[in-house]
Design an enzyme around this catalytic site. Structure first.
Site, PDB file in Angstrom:
ATOM      1  N   SER A 206       0.809  -1.217   0.000  1.00 15.89           N
ATOM      2  CA  SER A 206       0.000   0.000   0.000  1.00 15.89           C
ATOM      3  C   SER A 206       0.841   1.265   0.000  1.00 15.89           C
ATOM      4  O   SER A 206       0.484   2.252  -0.654  1.00 15.89           O
ATOM      5  CB  SER A 206      -0.932  -0.004   1.219  1.00 15.89           C
ATOM      6  N   HIS A 252       0.635   4.468   4.379  1.00 14.10           N
ATOM      7  CA  HIS A 252      -0.006   5.162   3.261  1.00 14.10           C
ATOM      8  C   HIS A 252       0.519   6.587   3.117  1.00 14.10           C
ATOM      9  O   HIS A 252       0.882   7.028   2.006  1.00 14.10           O
ATOM     10  CB  HIS A 252      -1.522   5.187   3.467  1.00 14.10           C
TER      11      HIS A 252
END
Length: 301
Positions: A206, A252
């Protein structure tokens, strides 16, 4: 419709409203950029960096004009990378690597995951020993980027990699794209190592995917695309990051910021010293990560 003296016809929209000309290779794509050799309008997808301005693919391939070196006539991406027959090759290779590691996870189980997942400093029941980045296992910052345990997790990440990679890789070129992907993954891991609890494991691509998202925002701004859908996609992704359970928001955000910084350094670097500036930006980002990891390690140990 009349032709202006000394120039091409001025396209007009409904009710005679002036509009930009269409790219000669992509009808319907308005553009304000013209080839510096043949003066044909070219869209961001077609324009190739030249020593002065941009050139169209036909002029570059034919080598029209004189006084240019062979390297100057080679097709280049907006970041100065070489153009290749398969513009998404690295994206496909990265997808293959993630799938291969996932197959190993399914066959080898939890012990394999415990050896590669990102963890700061903790006792591992599976391995029966102290593990973590602070235990001189720096490799975990990178191996965790290719590690997934759940099918839904890897499918979601690889879908994002396929969608974003096919837009970012052709714009940067293979080597620059690979550098951005790996550094974005490391950026996500580094922020997770700095902020998250040291005994909290995390894994997944991610951070690297968000790095591609940050790069895409920079590229869209660079070629003057409509930013509204780009900002909408980014906004939805950030909302999901902070509202869904069991999400490492540190990974993230770290990947997003890293990808945006590196992409900006690549596409806004001056043409005269582009490779040097791009290498310096990547090196500076990597140095910041190393210093941050060393500082965090000294606190944990």
């Amino acid at each position: 419709m009349e032709q202006a003296p000394g120039g091409p016809q001025e396209p007009r929209g409904p009710q005679g409203v002036p509009r930009l000309p269409d790219c000669y290779r992509h009808p319907g794509s308005e553009t304000g950029i013209s080839c510096t050799r043949c003066d044909r309008p070219i869209c961001p997808q077609c324009m190739i960096n030249a020593s002065v301005g941009y050139q169209c693919p036909e002029c570059v391939r034919s080598g029209s004009g004189t006084g240019h070196s062979a390297s100057a006539q080679q097709p280049r991406t907006i970041a100065g990378g070489s153009l290749h027959g398969d513009p998404a090759l690295v994206t496909k290779v990265l997808i293959g690597l993630n799938v291969a590691v996932f197959a190993l996870v399914l066959s080898l189980g939890e012990r394999f995951v415990s050896q590669l997942e990102l963890i700061g400093y903790a006792f591992s029941p599976q391995l029966g020993e102290i593990v973590g980045v602070a235990h001189d296992q720096w490799y975990r910052l990178l191996t965790a980027v290719f590690l997934h345990q759940e099918l839904s997790h890897i499918l979601f990440n690889l879908l994002g990699l396929w969608f974003l990679g096919r837009m970012v890789e052709p714009a940067l070129g293979r080597r620059r794209f690979l550098a951005l992907y790996l550094l974005s993954g490391l950026g996500g891991s580094t922020l997770a190592y700095l902020v998250a609890e040291p005994n909290q494991p995390s894994l997944g691509a991610s951070g690297a995917i968000f790095g591609l998202m940050g790069a895409f925002v920079v590229l869209a701004r660079r070629v003057q695309l409509d930013m509204r859908p780009v900002v909408l996609i980014l906004g939805v992704s950030l909302v999901l990051t902070f509202t869904r359970p069991d999400i490492s928001w540190e990974g993230h955000i770290g990947g997003l910021v890293t990808g945006a910084v590196i992409a900006a350094g690549m596409v806004y670097a001056p043409r005269e010293r582009r490779a040097l500036v791009q290498s310096a930006v990547c090196g500076a980002v990597l140095l910041v990560m190393v210093v941050a990891v060393l500082a965090r390690t000294s606190v944990l140990t």
